[in-house]
Motif scaffolding. Structure first.
Motif, mmCIF file in Angstrom:
data_model
loop_
_atom_site.group_PDB
_atom_site.id
_atom_site.type_symbol
_atom_site.label_atom_id
_atom_site.label_comp_id
_atom_site.label_asym_id
_atom_site.label_seq_id
_atom_site.Cartn_x
_atom_site.Cartn_y
_atom_site.Cartn_z
ATOM 1 N N MET A 29 -10.606 16.591 8.395
ATOM 2 C CA MET A 29 -9.729 15.740 9.199
ATOM 3 C C MET A 29 -10.327 14.353 9.379
ATOM 4 N N GLU A 30 -11.623 14.347 9.696
ATOM 5 C CA GLU A 30 -12.300 13.054 9.870
ATOM 6 C C GLU A 30 -12.457 12.348 8.533
ATOM 7 N N ARG A 31 -12.451 11.049 8.594
ATOM 8 C CA ARG A 31 -12.545 10.280 7.363
ATOM 9 C C ARG A 31 -13.469 9.110 7.646
ATOM 10 N N THR A 32 -14.437 8.912 6.804
ATOM 11 C CA THR A 32 -15.350 7.784 7.007
ATOM 12 C C THR A 32 -14.635 6.501 6.634
ATOM 13 N N LYS A 33 -15.218 5.378 7.070
ATOM 14 C CA LYS A 33 -14.628 4.090 6.747
ATOM 15 C C LYS A 33 -14.636 3.828 5.249
ATOM 16 N N GLU A 34 -15.697 4.311 4.582
ATOM 17 C CA GLU A 34 -15.754 4.103 3.135
ATOM 18 C C GLU A 34 -14.608 4.841 2.454
ATOM 19 N N GLN A 35 -14.373 6.084 2.906
ATOM 20 C CA GLN A 35 -13.287 6.845 2.299
ATOM 21 C C GLN A 35 -11.937 6.178 2.538
ATOM 22 N N LEU A 36 -11.775 5.678 3.763
ATOM 23 C CA LEU A 36 -10.523 4.996 4.089
ATOM 24 C C LEU A 36 -10.360 3.741 3.240
ATOM 25 N N MET A 37 -11.452 2.998 3.106
ATOM 26 C CA MET A 37 -11.412 1.774 2.303
ATOM 27 C C MET A 37 -11.034 2.121 0.862
ATOM 28 N N ASP A 38 -11.643 3.165 0.330
ATOM 29 C CA ASP A 38 -11.340 3.587 -1.037
ATOM 30 C C ASP A 38 -9.866 3.942 -1.172
ATOM 31 N N LEU A 39 -9.390 4.700 -0.205
ATOM 32 C CA LEU A 39 -7.985 5.110 -0.231
ATOM 33 C C LEU A 39 -7.050 3.914 -0.233
ATOM 34 N N MET A 40 -7.329 2.971 0.667
ATOM 35 C CA MET A 40 -6.451 1.805 0.776
ATOM 36 C C MET A 40 -6.557 0.936 -0.480
ATOM 37 N N MET A 41 -7.773 0.816 -1.005
ATOM 38 C CA MET A 41 -7.953 0.041 -2.239
ATOM 39 C C MET A 41 -7.159 0.680 -3.378
ATOM 40 N N LYS A 42 -7.204 1.985 -3.430
ATOM 41 C CA LYS A 42 -6.463 2.684 -4.478
ATOM 42 C C LYS A 42 -4.978 2.376 -4.348
ATOM 43 N N ARG A 43 -4.482 2.431 -3.117
ATOM 44 C CA ARG A 43 -3.065 2.157 -2.901
ATOM 45 C C ARG A 43 -2.724 0.719 -3.266
ATOM 46 N N MET A 44 -3.649 -0.194 -2.953
ATOM 47 C CA MET A 44 -3.386 -1.592 -3.315
ATOM 48 C C MET A 44 -3.350 -1.730 -4.833
ATOM 49 N N LYS A 45 -4.304 -1.118 -5.506
ATOM 50 C CA LYS A 45 -4.390 -1.261 -6.968
ATOM 51 C C LYS A 45 -3.169 -0.680 -7.667
ATOM 52 N N GLU A 46 -2.659 0.414 -7.127
ATOM 53 C CA GLU A 46 -1.430 0.988 -7.690
ATOM 54 C C GLU A 46 -0.312 -0.048 -7.702
ATOM 55 N N GLN A 47 -0.149 -0.692 -6.577
ATOM 56 C CA GLN A 47 0.942 -1.656 -6.440
ATOM 57 C C GLN A 47 0.698 -2.888 -7.276
ATOM 58 N N ILE A 48 -0.568 -3.245 -7.436
ATOM 59 C CA ILE A 48 -0.902 -4.421 -8.226
ATOM 60 C C ILE A 48 -0.563 -4.177 -9.690
ATOM 61 N N LYS A 49 -0.801 -2.945 -10.108
ATOM 62 C CA LYS A 49 -0.474 -2.606 -11.482
ATOM 63 C C LYS A 49 1.039 -2.731 -11.701
ATOM 64 N N ASN A 50 1.797 -2.055 -10.846
ATOM 65 C CA ASN A 50 3.255 -2.040 -10.991
ATOM 66 C C ASN A 50 3.851 -3.439 -10.933
ATOM 67 N N LYS A 51 3.520 -4.154 -9.881
ATOM 68 C CA LYS A 51 4.109 -5.473 -9.721
ATOM 69 C C LYS A 51 3.200 -6.494 -10.395
ATOM 70 N N LYS A 52 3.444 -7.743 -10.117
ATOM 71 C CA LYS A 52 2.724 -8.782 -10.837
ATOM 72 C C LYS A 52 1.578 -9.366 -10.012
ATOM 73 N N TYR A 53 1.113 -8.600 -9.035
ATOM 74 C CA TYR A 53 0.089 -9.117 -8.146
ATOM 75 C C TYR A 53 -1.291 -9.103 -8.793
ATOM 76 N N LYS A 54 -2.203 -9.848 -8.158
ATOM 77 C CA LYS A 54 -3.579 -9.875 -8.663
ATOM 78 C C LYS A 54 -4.569 -9.426 -7.595
ATOM 79 N N MET A 55 -5.664 -8.860 -8.051
ATOM 80 C CA MET A 55 -6.695 -8.461 -7.107
ATOM 81 C C MET A 55 -7.667 -9.625 -6.931
ATOM 82 N N THR A 56 -7.837 -10.029 -5.684
ATOM 83 C CA THR A 56 -8.759 -11.135 -5.424
ATOM 84 C C THR A 56 -9.765 -10.717 -4.364
ATOM 85 N N SER A 57 -10.845 -11.454 -4.315
ATOM 86 C CA SER A 57 -11.882 -11.130 -3.334
ATOM 87 C C SER A 57 -11.329 -11.309 -1.920
ATOM 88 N N GLN A 58 -10.491 -12.328 -1.731
ATOM 89 C CA GLN A 58 -9.912 -12.560 -0.405
ATOM 90 C C GLN A 58 -9.117 -11.343 0.070
#
Lengths: 173, 173
Positions: A1-30
């Motif tokens: 049930m508990e989730r570390t911040k790293e795991q959460l960050m990974d999860l959210m990054m994965k979700r962002m990358k999925e959308q970046i692939k589909n649409k025309k977005y880019k991954m930036t450091s910002q």
DNA sequence: ATGAATGCAAATTCTTTGCATGGCT
DNA sequence: AGCCATGCAAAGAATTTGCATTCAT
């Protein structure tokens, strides 16, 4: 049930990358840094300026406009949820919808402005429960329901059909 | 059950005058005109600028700042309710709470931004009902609950006690 | 007469936009 | 290379505030 911040960050990054692939977005450091601000922050409801202040430490050259644009984008991507607590600015929280359909509600103290959260297992006699569980004395509440009215449902259905048609034509070509 | 606009205006005026007597407020033509704008208007949710435009017809010399101040005052007086529909400005509606505790909710269409109202006889499985009664396809909702947290309840109780004490002293003198 | 309320303009605050430059893919 | 994303500064929009004047009580 508990989730570390790293795991959460990974999860959210994965979700962002999925959308970046589909649409025309880019991954930036910002964008990474803004996302990290939400994952790492102890306060759940950050304003654009809160984010700006946090993020400047990691990326001093970042502009406030970029923060605004990123928050908009993330909201559109469903990574964040835009909130309004009547304090003069929009606030955002991580949208990590683990349990589907389980919203939580916000209790806003009219005295000090502090915001509390309560799970929505219960939409029963709301105020009784708030009183018992949070010792929160309810004065008023405002429920906003977002969705599509009948007209817009039709419009959207029509548009979706047209897009599907066009996509099919493109494929054929 | 039905109430004419004149009756509503009278009722609201009465409520305003009550508060003006108790507190140190004054009755001005501007305040009457603003109140009338809400009573007469067909659209229920007026922004400061909406009110300004309406009111200028009756009182061309009125200033926008006065409208803002009046809306604030009326909200504090409980004559109006401040709303937020995410359209970039605050909106207000008449607070004519006939049946005690019967709030109504706002359905905001994500497509066209139109706002619908629904009575809160029913806080049962919300979305099912919205679908059936309004054909409104719910995507999300945000419930804001306003009230006092435990700390502020104590503070307010203490302050009220102190004020009562001071009032008693004044009376004795 | 007194202090609250007003009108006007300037100031604030949050947010958005235009544009030249930089940086993903 | 192409074009999206960024930073900066300027623009916008909603709301608030300062102050001299007016008006209700």
């Amino acid at each position: 049930m508990e989730r570390t911040k790293e795991q959460l960050m990974d999860l959210m990054m994965k979700r962002m990358k999925e959308q970046i692939k589909n649409k025309k977005y880019k991954m930036t450091s910002q964008r990474q840094v803004v996302l990290r601000a939400f994952v790492e922050s102890d306060s759940r409801h950050l304003s654009a300026d809160d984010v700006f202040e946090i993020v400047k430490k990691q990326a001093p050259e970042i502009g406030l406009a970029t923060v605004y644009r990123t928050l908009d984008l993330f909201t559109e991507m469903d990574l964040l949820k835009k909130l309004d607590f009547d304090d003069g600015c929009s606030r955002y929280e991580l949208n990590d919808h683990d349990e589907e359909g389980h919203y939580h509600h916000h209790l806003i103290c009219l005295g000090c402005g502090k915001v509390w959260e309560c799970k929505d297992d219960l939409l029963e006699t709301l105020e009784t429960i708030l009183q018992k569980q949070f010792h929160f004395q309810t004065v008023d509440h405002q429920l906003k329901v977002y969705g599509y009215c009948e007209d817009c449902q039709k419009k959207r259905a029509a548009e979706a059909a047209k897009e599907a048609e066009e996509a099919a034509e493109t494929t054929v070509q």
